[in-house]
Write an enzyme that holds these catalytic residues in place. Structure first.
Site, PDB file in Angstrom:
ATOM      1  N   ARG A  92       0.884  -1.208  -0.027  1.00  0.00           N
ATOM      2  CA  ARG A  92      -0.011   0.137  -0.075  1.00  0.00           C
ATOM      3  C   ARG A  92       0.771   1.202   0.123  1.00  0.00           C
ATOM      4  O   ARG A  92       1.593   1.515   0.876  1.00  0.00           O
ATOM      5  CB  ARG A  92      -0.993   0.185   1.218  1.00  0.00           C
ATOM      6  CG  ARG A  92      -1.679   1.202   1.466  1.00  0.00           C
ATOM      7  CD  ARG A  92      -2.619   1.233   2.625  1.00  0.00           C
ATOM      8  NE  ARG A  92      -3.465   2.636   2.897  1.00  0.00           N
ATOM      9  CZ  ARG A  92      -3.045   3.158   3.776  1.00  0.00           C
ATOM     10  NH1 ARG A  92      -2.490   3.109   4.794  1.00  0.00           N
ATOM     11  NH2 ARG A  92      -4.042   4.326   3.760  1.00  0.00           N
ATOM     12  N   HIS A 136      -2.767  10.919   1.037  1.00  0.00           N
ATOM     13  CA  HIS A 136      -1.949  10.637   2.230  1.00  0.00           C
ATOM     14  C   HIS A 136      -1.488  12.047   2.607  1.00  0.00           C
ATOM     15  O   HIS A 136      -0.195  12.110   3.002  1.00  0.00           O
ATOM     16  CB  HIS A 136      -1.203   9.356   2.097  1.00  0.00           C
ATOM     17  CG  HIS A 136      -0.859   8.763   3.671  1.00  0.00           C
ATOM     18  ND1 HIS A 136      -1.110   7.559   3.864  1.00  0.00           N
ATOM     19  CD2 HIS A 136      -0.364   9.326   4.850  1.00  0.00           C
ATOM     20  CE1 HIS A 136      -0.604   7.149   5.250  1.00  0.00           C
ATOM     21  NE2 HIS A 136      -0.276   8.285   5.576  1.00  0.00           N
ATOM     22  N   GLU A 181      -7.003   8.575   6.723  1.00  0.00           N
ATOM     23  CA  GLU A 181      -7.489   9.153   8.195  1.00  0.00           C
ATOM     24  C   GLU A 181      -7.801  10.527   7.842  1.00  0.00           C
ATOM     25  O   GLU A 181      -7.084  11.419   8.218  1.00  0.00           O
ATOM     26  CB  GLU A 181      -6.044   9.135   8.764  1.00  0.00           C
ATOM     27  CG  GLU A 181      -5.479   7.446   8.939  1.00  0.00           C
ATOM     28  CD  GLU A 181      -4.407   7.517  10.101  1.00  0.00           C
ATOM     29  OE1 GLU A 181      -4.069   8.647  10.367  1.00  0.00           O
ATOM     30  OE2 GLU A 181      -4.051   6.533  10.242  1.00  0.00           O
ATOM     31  N   ASN A 309      -7.254   1.764  10.124  1.00  0.00           N
ATOM     32  CA  ASN A 309      -5.941   1.988  10.790  1.00  0.00           C
ATOM     33  C   ASN A 309      -6.120   1.972  12.190  1.00  0.00           C
ATOM     34  O   ASN A 309      -7.214   2.766  12.623  1.00  0.00           O
ATOM     35  CB  ASN A 309      -5.391   3.337  10.496  1.00  0.00           C
ATOM     36  CG  ASN A 309      -5.124   3.407   9.019  1.00  0.00           C
ATOM     37  OD1 ASN A 309      -4.972   2.556   8.164  1.00  0.00           O
ATOM     38  ND2 ASN A 309      -4.435   4.618   8.582  1.00  0.00           N
ATOM     39  N   TYR A 311      -4.057   1.868  15.927  1.00  0.00           N
ATOM     40  CA  TYR A 311      -3.031   1.963  16.845  1.00  0.00           C
ATOM     41  C   TYR A 311      -3.200   1.858  18.211  1.00  0.00           C
ATOM     42  O   TYR A 311      -2.423   1.290  18.816  1.00  0.00           O
ATOM     43  CB  TYR A 311      -2.160   3.279  16.345  1.00  0.00           C
ATOM     44  CG  TYR A 311      -1.665   3.413  15.175  1.00  0.00           C
ATOM     45  CD1 TYR A 311      -0.355   2.864  14.953  1.00  0.00           C
ATOM     46  CD2 TYR A 311      -2.259   3.959  13.999  1.00  0.00           C
ATOM     47  CE1 TYR A 311       0.169   2.693  13.586  1.00  0.00           C
ATOM     48  CE2 TYR A 311      -1.402   3.950  12.745  1.00  0.00           C
ATOM     49  CZ  TYR A 311      -0.607   3.324  12.600  1.00  0.00           C
ATOM     50  OH  TYR A 311       0.144   3.328  11.291  1.00  0.00           O
ATOM     51  N   GLU A 382      -3.284  -0.190   8.215  1.00  0.00           N
ATOM     52  CA  GLU A 382      -2.240   0.305   8.912  1.00  0.00           C
ATOM     53  C   GLU A 382      -2.296  -0.080  10.447  1.00  0.00           C
ATOM     54  O   GLU A 382      -3.376  -0.222  11.089  1.00  0.00           O
ATOM     55  CB  GLU A 382      -1.924   1.691   9.365  1.00  0.00           C
ATOM     56  CG  GLU A 382      -1.324   2.546   7.796  1.00  0.00           C
ATOM     57  CD  GLU A 382      -1.333   4.188   7.999  1.00  0.00           C
ATOM     58  OE1 GLU A 382      -1.128   4.439   9.054  1.00  0.00           O
ATOM     59  OE2 GLU A 382      -1.409   4.741   7.048  1.00  0.00           O
TER      60      GLU A 382
HETATM   61  C1  FCB Z   1      -0.971   7.125  10.740  1.00  0.00           C
HETATM   62  C2  FCB Z   1      -0.585   7.565   9.243  1.00  0.00           C
HETATM   63  C3  FCB Z   1       0.761   7.381   8.905  1.00  0.00           C
HETATM   64  C4  FCB Z   1       1.760   7.000  10.092  1.00  0.00           C
HETATM   65  C5  FCB Z   1       1.260   6.362  11.120  1.00  0.00           C
HETATM   66  C6  FCB Z   1       2.120   5.977  12.382  1.00  0.00           C
HETATM   67  O1  FCB Z   1      -1.786   8.227  11.450  1.00  0.00           O
HETATM   68  O2  FCB Z   1      -1.598   7.436   8.386  1.00  0.00           O
HETATM   69  O3  FCB Z   1       1.145   7.893   7.812  1.00  0.00           O
HETATM   70  O4  FCB Z   1       2.165   8.065  10.458  1.00  0.00           O
HETATM   71  O5  FCB Z   1       0.142   6.938  11.638  1.00  0.00           O
END
Ligand code: FCB
Length: 477
Positions: A92, A136, A181, A309, A311, A382
């Protein structure tokens, strides 16, 4: 191949079972144009808001810029060879808008498009499925100069750009993501100002969020017109939002932040409406006069896939008078109208970004999208972690990152068992890169990059991931 360390820590008995993913599961890794390409002024590329922002003193840690980054623009061939060595099934990447349409209006720049044509051809030649993200975060600077995303016209410009790229690459790219995002573009870019273009106005952030989604909807229609067989989606960054206690005020704080972080995007994109409680919360910020008849129908244009995405989790609590605001993306100005909500740290292990490690949150997030919003195939577009790495004898043994991936892949598998149609997973990131406001100080890569020599070293996590892909799952420990 080095012998990768495996979680858990030495001496701890691990009785976790081997896990196998569904046949055809799409194993990938992700990057983004400004974070890796460099060649900022080559091949006809003109500045984006991130060039301007990173060259403005005080905006990015240590004054780092994406001028050179990982020099991927010049090293694309060997980078794709590395992907093939790792066995990636998909890659990607994002297209740099100002590289293919300098200035953001007018005709395509053939030299810019050629770079992506070569990249895609190289991927296909190695049996790697290209997954293309159109936006992006690198808005052409001239479009910011006439208003940026808070201005409605930017949505139309984005659809024109989508058509240019679809015309050039639609014959060889199957998977298309419009936006990456939009929360970050809107609320970090125009709310807190910690991301480009660095503006700070709650109403502008809300308008930007709407126009990003409008641009998405128009781009979906443009892509379908240009390439009826394309698989089209959008990528949102989602967080479970948990109240710090079951006190009603904390529960309400969680509702508000969930509204801004998640439902602001999920509801318009997948249901065609803004949540009523969110609109009420935002009443002191905006009257939503920027929303025109028909916009929500455009925004909710049917999709083929949804990208998530993931995290970390947000844990929040009701305001305490006089409490100190938290730094960076928890800055109060990211949350227009709910600036007083407190973000609570629970003392659980964190990454080098200070983000809490919370793999069960991935299960919750995927289940929520599937159970509350859509039956569409989902992809984790992600997931990953920054940790401080050390190169020892030419090796990087990144046990923490490897453990993060392992835990989140187990969570992804659990979501599949719970009925989520999860079809793929993209590690963030293929290689260390320009981490936005943190410059090169945060390393998310499975491949280490020495920014002086541009030497790439696959870390233990990369070797381990290659094995995961080869097995289509996780081995018994
Ligand atoms: C996300 C972004 C990516 C990277 C990660 C850690 O928010 O999409 O570009 O910075 O975090």
């Amino acid at each position: 191949m080095s012998n990768p360390a495996s979680p858990p820590a030495v001496g701890v008995v691990d009785d976790r079972p081997p896990l196998t993913f569904p046949p055809g599961f799409l194993w990938g890794a992700a990057t983004a144009a400004y974070q890796i390409e460099g060649a900022a002024a080559e091949g006809g590329r003109t500045p984006s808001i991130w060039d301007t922002f990173s060259h403005t003193p005080g905006r990015v840690v240590e004054g780092h810029t994406g001028d050179v980054a990982c020099d991927h623009y010049h090293r694309m061939g060997s980078d794709v060879a590395l992907m093939a060595e790792l066995g990636l099934k998909s890659y990607r990447f994002s297209v740099s808008w100002p590289r293919v349409q300098p200035g953001g209006t007018g005709p395509a720049n053939a030299e810019g498009l050629d770079f992506y044509r070569r990249l895609v051809d190289e991927l296909l030649a190695h049996g790697i499925e290209p997954w293309l993200t159109l936006y992006h975060w690198d808005l052409p600077q001239p479009l910011e100069d006439v208003g940026g995303w808070p201005a409605r016209d930017t949505a139309a410009r984005f659809a024109d750009y989508a058509t240019l790229v679809a015309d050039a690459l639609g014959d060889r790219v199957r998977y298309w993501t419009t936006l990456n995002e939009p929360w970050c573009s809107a609320f970090l870019g125009y709310g807190s100002g910690v991301h480009a273009p660095g503006r700070s106005d709650g109403a502008d952030a809300v308008r930007a969020g709407h126009h990003l989604m409008l641009g998405h909807g128009l781009a979906v229609q443009a892509l379908r017109a240009a390439r009826p067989t394309a698989e089209v989606g959008v990528t949102v960054n989602l967080y479970p939002v948990t109240p710090a206690s079951d006190a009603p005020a904390d529960v309400d704080a969680a509702r508000r932040i969930d509204g801004l972080a998640n439902r602001f995007f999920l509801d318009p994109l997948l249901r065609g409406s803004y949540p009523a409680d969110l609109m009420a919360d935002l009443a002191k910020v905006t009257d939503f006069g920027h929303v025109r008849d028909g916009d929500l129908a455009t925004i909710s244009s049917p999709l083929d896939v949804v990208g998530v995405n993931y995290y970390s989790r947000h844990v929040v609590a009701a305001p305490v008078p006089g409490a100190e605001p938290e730094p960076y993306w928890r800055a109060p100005s990211c949350w227009p109208g709910s600036e007083d909500v407190r973000f609570v740290t629970r003392g659980v292990p964190v990454t080098d970004m200070n983000w809490e490690i919370d793999a069960p949150g991935l299960v919750e997030t995927l289940r929520r999208v599937h159970e509350e919003y859509t039956d569409l195939p989902l992809y984790v577009t992600e997931n990953g972690s920054a940790f401080v790495d050390e190169v020892v004898d030419g090796q990087v043994d990144d046990v923490d990152r490897l453990a993060y991936f392992d835990a989140h892949l187990r969570a992804a598998h659990e979501a599949i068992e719970a009925g989520v149609p999860l079809r793929g997973y993209f590690a963030w990131s293929l290689m260390d890169n320009f981490e936005w406001a943190w410059g090169y100080t945060k390393r998310f890569g499975m491949v280490h990059v020495d920014y002086d020599s541009q030497v790439r070293i696959p870390k233990s996590s990369a070797r381990w991931y290659a094995e995961v892909i080869r097995r289509n799952g996780l081995a018994a420990q």
